[in-house]
Enzyme design. Structure first.
Site, short mmCIF file in Angstrom:
data_model
loop_
_atom_site.label_atom_id
_atom_site.label_comp_id
_atom_site.label_asym_id
_atom_site.label_seq_id
_atom_site.Cartn_x
_atom_site.Cartn_y
_atom_site.Cartn_z
N GLU A 149 0.68 -1.04 -0.39
CA GLU A 149 -0.03 0.09 -0.04
C GLU A 149 0.56 1.20 0.08
O GLU A 149 0.46 1.92 1.11
CB GLU A 149 -1.14 0.24 1.11
CG GLU A 149 -2.05 -1.40 0.92
CD GLU A 149 -3.11 -1.48 2.52
OE1 GLU A 149 -3.33 -0.79 3.47
OE2 GLU A 149 -3.57 -2.50 2.02
N ASN A 181 2.00 -4.67 -2.88
CA ASN A 181 0.31 -5.74 -2.97
C ASN A 181 -0.28 -4.22 -2.35
O ASN A 181 0.32 -3.40 -1.49
CB ASN A 181 0.43 -5.93 -1.61
CG ASN A 181 -0.50 -7.11 -1.30
OD1 ASN A 181 -1.10 -7.76 -2.07
ND2 ASN A 181 -1.18 -7.13 -0.47
N GLU A 218 -6.00 -10.82 -1.43
CA GLU A 218 -7.29 -10.82 -0.37
C GLU A 218 -8.15 -10.45 -0.40
O GLU A 218 -9.59 -9.25 0.18
CB GLU A 218 -6.74 -9.53 0.68
CG GLU A 218 -4.74 -9.15 1.10
CD GLU A 218 -4.92 -8.18 1.69
OE1 GLU A 218 -5.50 -7.06 2.00
OE2 GLU A 218 -3.55 -7.65 1.78
N ASP A 239 -12.17 -10.24 -0.61
CA ASP A 239 -13.34 -10.53 -0.32
C ASP A 239 -14.39 -10.01 -0.59
O ASP A 239 -14.01 -8.80 -1.26
CB ASP A 239 -13.66 -10.12 1.66
CG ASP A 239 -12.62 -8.82 1.75
OD1 ASP A 239 -13.14 -8.18 1.34
OD2 ASP A 239 -11.80 -8.52 3.29
N HIS A 266 -10.46 -6.12 -1.76
CA HIS A 266 -11.33 -5.70 -1.45
C HIS A 266 -12.71 -5.22 -1.67
O HIS A 266 -12.45 -4.64 -2.05
CB HIS A 266 -11.05 -5.29 -0.01
CG HIS A 266 -9.95 -6.07 0.96
ND1 HIS A 266 -9.78 -6.73 1.42
CD2 HIS A 266 -8.28 -5.74 0.77
CE1 HIS A 266 -8.71 -7.46 2.11
NE2 HIS A 266 -8.08 -6.93 1.33
#
Ligand code: XIL
Length: 358
Positions: free
Chosen positions: A161, A207, A273, A275, A243
């Site tokens: 990030e 990432n 990651e 979701d 996400h």
């Protein structure tokens, strides 16, 4: 008395709601079902989830994890504050446990995350380190952590990030972090070089979230990576966190195009990651769970279609473990419900993998 009656009534309502919800879950595993991870691996994609050492204490959790997944990611056990709580003290017990667990179960493990602006210990936040000193801290941390797991952790998220959410000036898209303020944008390159020195065989990833498809943030990530590659910096892959939310589904064509341009830079890509939050949408459970299932399926399809996409990782085993529940207790963003029953999203991934393996 009245209190009791109300308690009983509300319990009935809860039971009623649970039944209504579970009606949309599938019947569970059939003995003949090949685990999802096995199906995915056969098609060149690892299937993974974030895990925690606490959750591993639970039998049902462990069984499902071992059965269905081929790769694990420590949800926080390898973050800076957890591993390095004081300048001269490291706490490796939890991370060691996860590395040993992966080895015992023929899983792989993604190391996550060496340099991030969150999960930092107080000594670092309060330290007011000047540039050279902070570079020294970073080097020592990376050398110690990556060195400890050399040969055992094949992939590291080295920088997490680093790009801002809103980019006013494409020349300076950096997130304002402790690392950036003290060191400048070169901290990214330095982190990759330190990691490579500590384990030359590890695959090193950048990432981030919000750069899965196309747009200013994704462009900024792409340009940063292109510069790094042009300069010969050892960066090998990109994690697309994914996400997402059913209220704003990712565009499969845009994600495909992004993965393709990263491939053109010689980079591997992993969904790291995933979701799919339901919290910003109204509608029945049926509608929302099928919208969720469609998004999971589309993203897996995008990954399977891209030769450089090598893993599909979700951010938690079941809705019970999701970090999103800290914000919204009712959210249900993952593949299994709180009782570990497979949801429509799980079935959608299975349908896709089974179809493609025929
Ligand atoms: C989250 C974890 O799920 C939480 O338990 C923790 O407290 C904070 O971090 N992007 C990342 C992950 O790269 O490490 C974050 O995980 C979620 C966002």
């Amino acid at each position: 008395m009245l209190g009791n009656a109300i308690a009983q009534l509300s319990q009935l309502i809860v039971v009623g709601a649970t039944i209504a919800v579970t009606a949309w879950f599938s019947g569970g595993f059939q003995p003949s079902d090949i685990p999802l991870g096995q199906l995915a691996r056969a098609q060149g994609v690892e299937f993974g989830t974030a895990v925690t050492t606490e959750s591993l204490q639970e039998d049902a959790y462990r069984k499902l994890l071992v059965r269905e997944f081929t790769t694990i990611v420590p949800e926080y056990e390898m973050k800076f504050a957890d591993l390095h709580p004081a300048p001269n003290r490291y706490t490796f017990a939890a991370a060691d446990e996860l590395v040993a667990f992966a080895r015992r179960h023929q899983s792989s493990l993604r190391g996550h995350a060496l340099i991030w602006h969150r999960s930092l210990p107080e000594w670092l936040l309060q330290g007011a380190f000047p540039r050279e000193a902070l570079l020294g801290v970073m080097q020592e941390h990376i050398r110690t952590v990556v060195g400890r797991y050399r040969g055992q952790v094949p992939i590291w998220d080295v920088v997490n990030e680093a790009i801002a959410d809103t980019i006013d000036n494409p020349q300076s898209p950096w997130r304002n972090t402790l690392w950036w303020r003290a060191i400048g944008p070169e901290y990214v390159e330095a982190a990759f070089r330190f990691a490579h020195a500590a384990d030359p065989a590890a695959r090193l990833f950048y990432n981030d979230y919000g750069g899965e498809g196309l747009g200013p943030k994704s462009d900024a990530i792409y340009h940063m990576l292109k510069l790094l590659r042009d300069r010969g910096v050892p960066v090998h892959g990109v994690g697309l966190q994914m996400h997402v939310d059913i209220a704003a589904p990712p565009d499969p064509d845009a994600v495909t195009a992004n993965i393709q341009r990263l491939a053109d830079l010689g980079l591997e890509v992993q969904i790291t990651e995933m979701d799919v939050s339901l919290k910003n949408s109204m509608g029945s459970f049926e509608e929302r769970f099928s919208a969720q299932a469609a998004i999971y399926q589309q993203m897996l399809q995008v990954c399977l279609n891209a030769p450089n996409c090598t893993a599909f990782v979700v951010w938690g085993l079941s809705d019970r473990q999701s970090w999103l529940r800290e914000e919204s207790a009712e959210d249900a963003p993952l593949l299994f419900d709180r009782a570990y029953r497979p949801k429509l999203a799980y079935e959608a991934l299975r349908d896709l993998l089974e179809t493609r393996s025929q």
